[in-house]
Design an enzyme around this catalytic site. Structure first.
Site, PDB file in Angstrom:
ATOM      1  N   TYR A   1      -1.865   5.044  -9.504  1.00  0.00           N
ATOM      2  CA  TYR A   1      -0.992   3.950  -8.904  1.00  0.00           C
ATOM      3  C   TYR A   1       0.389   3.872  -9.768  1.00  0.00           C
ATOM      4  CZ  TYR A   1       0.307  -0.611  -7.339  1.00  0.00           C
ATOM      5  OH  TYR A   1       0.898  -1.952  -6.763  1.00  0.00           O
TER       6      TYR A   1
ATOM      7  N   LYS B   1       4.029   4.522  -8.101  1.00  0.00           N
ATOM      8  CA  LYS B   1       5.091   3.685  -8.192  1.00  0.00           C
ATOM      9  C   LYS B   1       6.351   4.049  -8.885  1.00  0.00           C
ATOM     10  CE  LYS B   1       3.369   0.638  -5.511  1.00  0.00           C
ATOM     11  NZ  LYS B   1       3.787   0.110  -4.160  1.00  0.00           N
TER      12      LYS B   1
HETATM   13  P1  NAP Z   1      -2.307  -6.034   0.527  1.00  0.00           P
HETATM   14  O1  NAP Z   1      -2.618  -7.712   0.878  1.00  0.00           O
HETATM   15  O2  NAP Z   1      -3.446  -5.244   0.263  1.00  0.00           O
HETATM   16  O3  NAP Z   1      -1.575  -5.627   1.818  1.00  0.00           O
HETATM   17  C1  NAP Z   1      -1.494  -4.384   2.006  1.00  0.00           C
HETATM   18  C2  NAP Z   1      -0.544  -3.911   3.385  1.00  0.00           C
HETATM   19  O4  NAP Z   1      -0.421  -2.584   3.383  1.00  0.00           O
HETATM   20  C3  NAP Z   1      -1.550  -4.302   4.544  1.00  0.00           C
HETATM   21  O5  NAP Z   1      -0.395  -4.761   5.501  1.00  0.00           O
HETATM   22  C4  NAP Z   1      -2.183  -2.952   4.900  1.00  0.00           C
HETATM   23  O6  NAP Z   1      -2.181  -2.709   6.299  1.00  0.00           O
HETATM   24  C5  NAP Z   1      -0.765  -1.940   4.653  1.00  0.00           C
HETATM   25  N1  NAP Z   1      -1.311  -0.517   4.318  1.00  0.00           N
HETATM   26  C6  NAP Z   1      -2.066  -0.205   3.384  1.00  0.00           C
HETATM   27  N2  NAP Z   1      -2.332   1.172   3.456  1.00  0.00           N
HETATM   28  C7  NAP Z   1      -1.482   1.570   4.570  1.00  0.00           C
HETATM   29  C8  NAP Z   1      -1.007   2.772   5.184  1.00  0.00           C
HETATM   30  N3  NAP Z   1      -1.579   3.977   4.803  1.00  0.00           N
HETATM   31  N4  NAP Z   1      -0.432   2.622   6.262  1.00  0.00           N
HETATM   32  C9  NAP Z   1       0.122   1.631   6.808  1.00  0.00           C
HETATM   33  N5  NAP Z   1      -0.179   0.387   6.262  1.00  0.00           N
HETATM   34  C10 NAP Z   1      -0.945   0.359   5.158  1.00  0.00           C
HETATM   35  O7  NAP Z   1      -1.218  -5.815  -0.571  1.00  0.00           O
HETATM   36  P2  NAP Z   1      -0.097  -6.502  -1.141  1.00  0.00           P
HETATM   37  O8  NAP Z   1      -0.508  -7.303  -2.572  1.00  0.00           O
HETATM   38  O9  NAP Z   1       0.553  -7.380  -0.074  1.00  0.00           O
HETATM   39  O10 NAP Z   1       0.779  -5.333  -1.591  1.00  0.00           O
HETATM   40  C11 NAP Z   1       2.072  -4.979  -1.076  1.00  0.00           C
HETATM   41  C12 NAP Z   1       2.763  -4.127  -1.948  1.00  0.00           C
HETATM   42  O11 NAP Z   1       3.083  -4.557  -3.202  1.00  0.00           O
HETATM   43  C13 NAP Z   1       2.363  -2.908  -2.303  1.00  0.00           C
HETATM   44  O12 NAP Z   1       2.904  -1.633  -2.138  1.00  0.00           O
HETATM   45  C14 NAP Z   1       1.538  -3.104  -3.655  1.00  0.00           C
HETATM   46  O13 NAP Z   1       1.244  -1.678  -4.348  1.00  0.00           O
HETATM   47  C15 NAP Z   1       2.730  -3.760  -4.098  1.00  0.00           C
HETATM   48  N6  NAP Z   1       2.344  -4.734  -5.182  1.00  0.00           N
HETATM   49  C16 NAP Z   1       1.412  -5.799  -5.272  1.00  0.00           C
HETATM   50  C17 NAP Z   1       1.086  -6.333  -6.227  1.00  0.00           C
HETATM   51  C18 NAP Z   1       0.345  -7.749  -6.175  1.00  0.00           C
HETATM   52  O14 NAP Z   1      -0.085  -8.236  -7.281  1.00  0.00           O
HETATM   53  N7  NAP Z   1      -0.287  -8.099  -4.935  1.00  0.00           N
HETATM   54  C19 NAP Z   1       1.754  -6.072  -7.497  1.00  0.00           C
HETATM   55  C20 NAP Z   1       2.727  -5.120  -7.691  1.00  0.00           C
HETATM   56  C21 NAP Z   1       3.135  -4.538  -6.572  1.00  0.00           C
HETATM   57  P3  NAP Z   1      -3.568  -3.217   6.993  1.00  0.00           P
HETATM   58  O15 NAP Z   1      -3.740  -4.931   7.095  1.00  0.00           O
HETATM   59  O16 NAP Z   1      -3.780  -2.525   8.469  1.00  0.00           O
HETATM   60  O17 NAP Z   1      -4.938  -2.783   6.062  1.00  0.00           O
END
Ligand code: NAP
Length: 242
Positions: A153, A157
């Site tokens: 990861y 990133k």
């Molecule tokens: P999340 O709640 O797990 O949601 C992930 C989203 O990405 C869902 O809409 C999922 O679709 C979609 N997705 C996953 N794999 C995919 C693929 N191969 N093709 C198309 N869509 C895909 O994640 P989140 O926390 O909102 O994270 C969003 C972004 O922020 C990510 O890039 C993550 O790395 C980054 N981020 C998050 C955090 C945190 O603390 N939450 C921190 C740093 C960075 P489905 O619903 O269809 O599965």
């Protein structure tokens, strides 16, 4: 019609960004992979805000699927133009490198890094022709600092951060800005199971963040007025790391 494409818009941070884009007056293309129920819910929330949009499912880790689905949408919708692209879809699959399987490395890299490349390359052509665009990549604290258990990861990133800076220099003259937003711990499904009460002691703001707080920063970078900010990485982590 001016559109905004949000990958991974069905849940979490992506959903909050979709709502922000609707509030900014964009027709929102909500991408997701499998979760149609949650994607429908995002679309309903967009409409509640008085906005409009549509679902556009494809797997960002699969370049053929991107070409078929997004490529086809672009061809069939000549009157619509994707002015704002948010590369948000991402997964994590944590394990110490010693125990990491090939597919754990490959899936995480393909989703964040390959997904960024194949989606952005398709959308870029329209932005170059219109001489205007906003590209915002959702990266992570993990890509800046590196976190143990996340070599896959962190690498994915960090790769997107490098690509953000390179692409910003390629397209700056054409009115296109390219920036990244690096969240810390944000309350979504992705960090389910983490103990906020214990971990918040490390965070100066003393809590996890909200998806809407990330969406606010994305909205700022997506605005016309942010035209002189490019190649930047904006941390949203409550002071955890800078
Ligand atoms: P999340 O709640 O797990 O949601 C992930 C989203 O990405 C869902 O809409 C999922 O679709 C979609 N997705 C996953 N794999 C995919 C693929 N191969 N093709 C198309 N869509 C895909 O994640 P989140 O926390 O909102 O994270 C969003 C972004 O922020 C990510 O890039 C993550 O790395 C980054 N981020 C998050 C955090 C945190 O603390 N939450 C921190 C740093 C960075 P489905 O619903 O269809 O599965």
């Amino acid at each position: 019609m001016k559109c905004s494409l949000v990958t991974g818009g069905s849940r979490g941070i992506g959903r909050a960004i979709c709502i922000k884009m609707a509030q900014m007056g964009y027709y929102v293309l909500v991408n997701y992979r499998t979760n149609v129920e949650e994607a429908d819910r995002t679309l309903a929330l967009i409409r509640q805000e008085g906005g409009e949009g549509e679902l556009i499912p494809f797997d960002v880790s699969n370049k053929e699927d991107i070409q078929l689905s997004l490529g086809d949408w672009i061809k069939k919708n000549e009157g619509k133009y994707i002015e704002v692209l948010i590369n948000n879809a991402g997964i994590k699959d944590d394990v110490l490198m010693m125990w990491m399987k090939d597919e754990q490395w490959e899936n995480v890299i393909r989703t964040s890094l390959d997904g960024f490349f194949y989606v952005t390359r398709l959308v870029l052509e329209g932005m170059l022709l219109k001489k205007y665009g906003r590209i915002i990549n959702i990266v992570s604290l993990s890509g800046l600092k590196g976190l143990p258990g996340q070599t896959n990861y962190s690498a994915a990133k960090a790769g997107v951060i490098g690509a953000t800076k390179a692409l910003a220099q390629e397209v700056g003259r054409r009115g296109i800005t390219v920036n990244a937003v690096a969240p810390g711990f944000i309350k979504t499904d992705m960090i389910e199971g983490l103990d906020e009460a214990a971990m918040k002691k490390m965070i100066p703001v003393n809590r996890f963040g909200l998806p809407e707080e990330v969406a606010h920063a994305v909205g700022f970078l997506a605005s016309k007025e942010a035209a002189y900010i490019t190649a930047e990485v904006l941390s949203i982590n409550g002071g955890l790391y800078s």
